[in-house]
Design an enzyme around this catalytic site. Structure first.
Site, short mmCIF file in Angstrom:
data_model
loop_
_atom_site.label_atom_id
_atom_site.label_comp_id
_atom_site.label_asym_id
_atom_site.label_seq_id
_atom_site.Cartn_x
_atom_site.Cartn_y
_atom_site.Cartn_z
N PHE A 1 69.53 16.53 15.53
CA PHE A 1 68.73 16.38 14.32
C PHE A 1 67.76 17.53 14.09
O PHE A 1 67.31 17.76 12.97
CB PHE A 1 67.94 15.05 14.36
N CYS B 1 64.26 22.79 21.20
CA CYS B 1 64.71 22.86 22.59
C CYS B 1 64.07 24.05 23.29
O CYS B 1 64.13 24.16 24.50
CB CYS B 1 66.22 22.93 22.67
N GLU C 1 61.46 15.84 29.46
CA GLU C 1 61.45 16.45 28.11
C GLU C 1 60.77 15.46 27.16
O GLU C 1 61.28 14.37 26.91
CB GLU C 1 62.87 16.73 27.62
N SER D 1 70.86 16.07 23.47
CA SER D 1 70.12 15.78 24.70
C SER D 1 71.03 15.98 25.92
O SER D 1 72.26 15.92 25.81
CB SER D 1 69.63 14.33 24.66
N GLU E 1 73.28 11.83 12.47
CA GLU E 1 73.14 10.75 11.47
C GLU E 1 71.70 10.67 10.95
O GLU E 1 71.43 10.03 9.94
CB GLU E 1 73.59 9.40 12.05
N LYS F 1 80.51 17.01 12.68
CA LYS F 1 79.86 15.69 12.75
C LYS F 1 78.36 15.94 12.87
O LYS F 1 77.84 16.20 13.95
CB LYS F 1 80.39 14.92 13.97
P1 NAD Z 1 71.21 13.42 20.72
O1 NAD Z 1 71.84 13.78 22.02
O2 NAD Z 1 70.62 12.08 20.56
O3 NAD Z 1 72.30 13.57 19.52
C1 NAD Z 1 73.07 14.73 19.35
C2 NAD Z 1 74.40 14.36 18.71
O4 NAD Z 1 75.12 13.49 19.59
C3 NAD Z 1 74.27 13.63 17.38
O5 NAD Z 1 75.26 14.10 16.50
C4 NAD Z 1 74.51 12.17 17.76
O6 NAD Z 1 75.13 11.43 16.71
C5 NAD Z 1 75.45 12.27 18.94
N1 NAD Z 1 75.24 11.20 19.92
C6 NAD Z 1 74.07 10.61 20.26
N2 NAD Z 1 74.27 9.70 21.23
C7 NAD Z 1 75.59 9.72 21.51
C8 NAD Z 1 76.41 9.02 22.44
N3 NAD Z 1 75.90 8.10 23.26
N4 NAD Z 1 77.73 9.29 22.47
C9 NAD Z 1 78.25 10.23 21.65
N5 NAD Z 1 77.53 10.92 20.74
C10 NAD Z 1 76.21 10.68 20.68
O7 NAD Z 1 70.15 14.58 20.40
P2 NAD Z 1 69.06 14.63 19.24
O8 NAD Z 1 68.00 13.62 19.51
O9 NAD Z 1 69.74 14.62 17.92
O10 NAD Z 1 68.49 16.10 19.47
C11 NAD Z 1 67.43 16.39 20.36
C12 NAD Z 1 67.95 16.89 21.68
O11 NAD Z 1 68.77 18.04 21.49
C13 NAD Z 1 66.82 17.35 22.60
O12 NAD Z 1 67.09 16.92 23.90
C14 NAD Z 1 66.88 18.87 22.50
O13 NAD Z 1 66.37 19.56 23.62
C15 NAD Z 1 68.36 19.09 22.36
N6 NAD Z 1 68.63 20.38 21.76
C16 NAD Z 1 69.12 21.35 22.57
C17 NAD Z 1 69.35 22.62 22.05
C18 NAD Z 1 69.88 23.71 22.93
O14 NAD Z 1 70.21 24.76 22.40
N7 NAD Z 1 69.98 23.53 24.22
C19 NAD Z 1 69.07 22.89 20.71
C20 NAD Z 1 68.57 21.86 19.92
C21 NAD Z 1 68.36 20.60 20.45
#
Ligand code: NAD
Length: 485
Positions: free
Chosen positions: A149, A281, A378, A226, A176, A173
């Site tokens: 997000f 991040c 985090e 994450s 959401e 994808k």
């Molecule tokens: P998230 O992991 O909750 O969601 C990321 C994606 O995965 C979304 O599209 C979501 O729909 C999907 N998703 C969520 N839970 C899932 C599951 N159980 N099974 C399959 N798909 C699933 O992450 P977020 O809250 O949207 O973003 C924040 C996180 O992203 C933070 O931890 C941040 O550090 C990380 N991030 C990392 C970088 C990097 O370059 N390393 C960059 C930006 C964000």
């Protein structure tokens, strides 16, 4: 209330499931739209469509494929403010932050326009008498791009332009929580003349993601999110035989040496810790003071945090917007509570003066005891922990003991300290007198350890390598087979 549709086979199509989630403006709580939770059947249609378009697109000359990117870049510039505003509306960051993220995304479109050179292979004549050997790069096939997000425009653009110029087709994808920005980016891509079926978009969450990870026609998966989910994606997609790049979470230390320029350092640390409400991040969420700078740094941070203007990211003068939603705000508040229970001393308390509407939390600064679990958690909110060490060796040992490896930054005027830090620190993105060491589009975004699962990272040459498979040809053409001319 409108409900978003999936983009499949060059038209908007209702998701087959009736399940959906509201998409909120986190600054006002206004419901902007509804996002459907697509099913495996929706995903299958999108993937089949991408597969159907693959032959035509991979046989389109790379010089033609990049013409779409040149037009896309132009359209992104013309619609820059509208897209930035869309980011702020659904993600909450300030308009300036939204412009910054979009600029970083557009830079990837520009770099991908260099594909005719970037995609080149290599060739040796006469590896044995009369025998030549060459390596060429060919597309991988249908690629899935699953994004988080916090950067709804930049992160899809870390991947999408490279996948396309290499001749692949894609299924996107988006998160959401912020699905509309990518819809807008896709509309512009279609205006740029991308052929039908080459890029598809399916909304949803876990069911849609699982369907992509399991689908036999999906050959590559790019993911950012994450660590817990990144690890799952890496493991499941690999089990299903796909190549994967999965970027995860972070806990980024920022080290302040006694010889650092305190004014500059404080400003940059505050921007790094509280920019995008700490939801980056590369947010530096743990400051480590070394030597006698401890008290003066804490005092300077108190001032920098208290003076930060918090509000709706669309308003002039606002320096920090809300968190993505109330659940996230409450989670971060809960973590501050835990910090206090574990002995943290609050320097600035962001829980004070709560804002009634929206998902706001003001900047928080806490002096942390070494045993607090928050040192390795985090938080993903506007919270800066501060700890102290007496010497640089202990700092590097501490940083290297962390499970994440996304970024570490050092503030110093000593070249020797900077070099030691660069040489010994076990992280993939390093800042020296820089607070957010985000690699430009022509460098890989190089998370290490639990911040990344895979080997080829996002952006630049890594992107080109990830989205191509190498083919090596060894060939012999005896001259006696040739007609005499
Ligand atoms: P998230 O992991 O909750 O969601 C990321 C994606 O995965 C979304 O599209 C979501 O729909 C999907 N998703 C969520 N839970 C899932 C599951 N159980 N099974 C399959 N798909 C699933 O992450 P977020 O809250 O949207 O973003 C924040 C996180 O992203 C933070 O931890 C941040 O550090 C990380 N991030 C990392 C970088 C990097 O370059 N390393 C960059 C930006 C964000």
């Amino acid at each position: 209330m409108s409900r978003l549709a999936n983009w499949i086979d060059h038209r908007w199509e209702e998701a087959s499931s009736t399940a959906s989630l509201p998409v909120l403006n986190p600054a006002t709580d206004e419901v902007l739209t509804e996002v459907p939770l697509s099913t495996a059947g929706d995903v299958d249609r999108a993937v089949q469509c991408a597969q159907k378009a693959l032959k035509g697109w991979r046989n389109t000359a790379v010089t033609e494929r990049i013409q779409v990117m040149f037009r896309y870049k132009q359209l992104l510039e013309e619609n820059f403010e509208a897209v930035a505003r869309q980011i702020t509306l659904e993600c909450g960051k300030t308009l300036d932050e939204a412009r910054g993220e979009l600029r970083r995304g557009v830079e990837n479109v520009e770099v991908a326009c260099g594909a005719p050179i970037l995609i080149q292979g290599y060739h040796n004549e006469d590896i044995a008498p009369g025998i030549d050997e060459l390596m060429i790069r060919q597309p991988v096939g249908v690629c899935a791009i699953i994004t988080p997000f916090n950067f709804p425009a930049m992160i899809p653009l870390w991947f999408l332009p490279y996948a396309l110029v290499c001749g692949n087709t894609v299924v996107l994808k988006p998160s959401e929580k912020v699905p509309q920005t990518l819809v807008k980016l896709l509309e512009l891509l279609n205006q740029a003349g991308l052929p039908a079926g080459v890029a598809n978009l399916v909304h949803g969450s876990r069911e849609a993601v699982d369907a992509l990870l399991e689908h036999p026609l999906v050959k590559a998966v790019s993911f950012v999110g994450s660590t817990q989910v990144a690890r799952y994606i890496y493991s499941k997609a690999s089990q299903h035989g796909k190549r994967v790049q999965a970027q995860g979470g972070a806990k980024n230390p920022i080290i302040v040496m006694p010889d650092a320029d305190l004014d500059m350092t404080t400003k940059i640390v505050a921007d790094s810790a509280f920019g995008c409400a700490g939801q980056r991040c590369l947010a530096s969420s743990l400051a480590i003071t070394v030597g006698e700078v401890k008290d003066s740094f804490l005092e300077a941070m108190r001032e920098a945090s208290q003076s930060r203007t918090v509000g709706n990211g669309l308003d002039d003068g606002v320096q920090m917007g809300p968190l993505i939603n109330k659940a996230s705000r409450d989670r971060v508040r809960g973590l501050i509570d835990i910090g206090v229970q574990q002995g943290a001393q609050i320097i600035v308390d962001g829980r004070d003066n709560p804002v009634a509407q929206g998902s706001f939390l003001r900047p928080t600064v806490m002096s942390m005891p070494m045993q607090s679990e928050l040192l390795t958690t985090e938080i993903f909110g506007p919270v800066l922990g501060v700890i102290h060490f007496d010497d640089m060796d202990k700092v590097i040992d501490f940083v290297n003991s962390g499970k994440y490896g996304n970024q570490a930054c050092l503030f110093t005027s000593s070249g020797a300290a900077a070099r030691k830090f660069r040489h010994e620190t076990e992280v993939g993105n390093l800042g020296i007198n820089i607070g957010v060491a985000a690699p430009m589009a022509f460098f890989p975004f190089s998370g290490w350890k639990d911040s990344f699962f895979g080997d080829l990272h996002a952006q630049g040459r890594h992107g080109i390598e990830f989205y191509t498979q190498t083919k090596v040809v060894v060939e012999r053409w005896p001259k006696e087979w040739s007609r005499k001319f």
